[in-house]
Write a protein that holds these residues in place. Structure first.
Motif, PDB file in Angstrom:
ATOM      1  N   THR A 127       2.533   1.721  -3.377  1.00 23.85           N
ATOM      2  CA  THR A 127       1.541   2.081  -4.377  1.00 23.85           C
ATOM      3  C   THR A 127       1.176   3.556  -4.243  1.00 23.85           C
ATOM      4  O   THR A 127       1.081   4.283  -5.232  1.00 23.85           O
ATOM      5  N   LYS A 128       0.973   4.033  -3.017  1.00 23.10           N
ATOM      6  CA  LYS A 128       0.641   5.444  -2.785  1.00 23.10           C
ATOM      7  C   LYS A 128       1.767   6.354  -3.241  1.00 23.10           C
ATOM      8  O   LYS A 128       1.534   7.386  -3.854  1.00 23.10           O
ATOM      9  N   ARG A 129       3.015   5.982  -2.955  1.00 25.59           N
ATOM     10  CA  ARG A 129       4.156   6.787  -3.390  1.00 25.59           C
ATOM     11  C   ARG A 129       4.218   6.873  -4.906  1.00 25.59           C
ATOM     12  O   ARG A 129       4.488   7.923  -5.459  1.00 25.59           O
TER      13      ARG A 129
ATOM     14  N   GLN B  92       1.726   6.627  -6.989  1.00 33.31           N
ATOM     15  CA  GLN B  92       0.601   7.409  -7.484  1.00 33.31           C
ATOM     16  C   GLN B  92       0.844   8.917  -7.309  1.00 33.31           C
ATOM     17  O   GLN B  92       0.334   9.708  -8.083  1.00 33.31           O
ATOM     18  N   ARG B  93       1.596   9.310  -6.291  1.00 32.54           N
ATOM     19  CA  ARG B  93       1.873  10.736  -6.039  1.00 32.54           C
ATOM     20  C   ARG B  93       2.830  11.323  -7.067  1.00 32.54           C
ATOM     21  O   ARG B  93       2.859  12.514  -7.243  1.00 32.54           O
TER      22      ARG B  93
ATOM     23  N   VAL C  63       0.833  -1.205   0.000  1.00 32.21           N
ATOM     24  CA  VAL C  63       0.000   0.000   0.000  1.00 32.21           C
ATOM     25  C   VAL C  63       0.867   1.253   0.000  1.00 32.21           C
ATOM     26  O   VAL C  63       0.630   2.194  -0.761  1.00 32.21           O
ATOM     27  N   THR C  64       1.896   1.272   0.843  1.00 27.12           N
ATOM     28  CA  THR C  64       2.786   2.433   0.926  1.00 27.12           C
ATOM     29  C   THR C  64       3.475   2.691  -0.404  1.00 27.12           C
ATOM     30  O   THR C  64       3.527   3.820  -0.886  1.00 27.12           O
TER      31      THR C  64
END
Length: 173
Positions: A167-169, A171-172, A164-165
């Motif tokens: 993936t979020k990075r 996407q940013r 999750v971490t």
């Protein structure tokens, strides 16, 4: 990247010519496939050299699968290139049962499960240090094989958090 001594030793341990392969021939061509994947500098270098349809095909497992799992884990422990690591993790993920055509976990040969269990720390290290896809593949592999014993839930949580971490990075950006 050159094929390391650990991988060469694991490839040499098995009588590939006596094992049946998913392509219909003996598995004596699998060492060349592994070497090509590990030495490839680009995805183009791997064209025609895949483990797909050799160790498993459409959910059918073949006798070359247990030695292939051991070679994959030896290769992953040897620090392969990111390209080879991705291919090997994807292959292990595919053969580990994430494809529902494999059926329940008890259809996986016990020696595959044992080989994967011996490689538990290598897998977890790759999952916790790699990208989101690596973390997801390792979490699924560990879940399907039931790796980690009493530590299972803790490492599943860590791997899923890593996924999750990362993936979020991504996407940013």
């Amino acid at each position: 990247m050159a094929v390391g001594e650990l991988v060469r030793a694991e490839l040499a341990r098995h009588d590939w010519a006596s094992l049946r392969c998913g392509c219909g021939d003996t598995a004596e061509h699998l060492p060349l496939m592994f070497e090509t994947i590990l030495e490839a500098a680009t995805a183009r270098d791997m064209i025609g050299y895949t483990l797909e349809d050799h160790v498993e095909r459409n959910g059918a497992l073949f006798p070359c699968l247990p030695p292939a799992v051991a070679v994959i884990l030896a290769a992953l422990a040897s620090g392969p290139s990111p390209l080879a690591r991705g291919v090997l993790l994807q292959t292990l993920w595919s053969m580990s049962g994430c494809d529902t055509s494999f059926g329940p976990p008890d259809t996986i040969p016990e020696d595959c499960r044992s080989a994967a269990d011996r490689g538990f720390w290598v897998l977890v290290h790759l999952g916790l240090s790699g990208d989101a896809e690596d973390a997801e593949h390792v979490a699924d592999i560990c879940a399907f094989f039931g790796l980690g014993g009493e530590r299972h839930a803790d490492y599943q949580r860590l791997l899923r958090e890593r996924m999750v971490t990362k993936t979020k990075r991504r996407q940013r950006r």
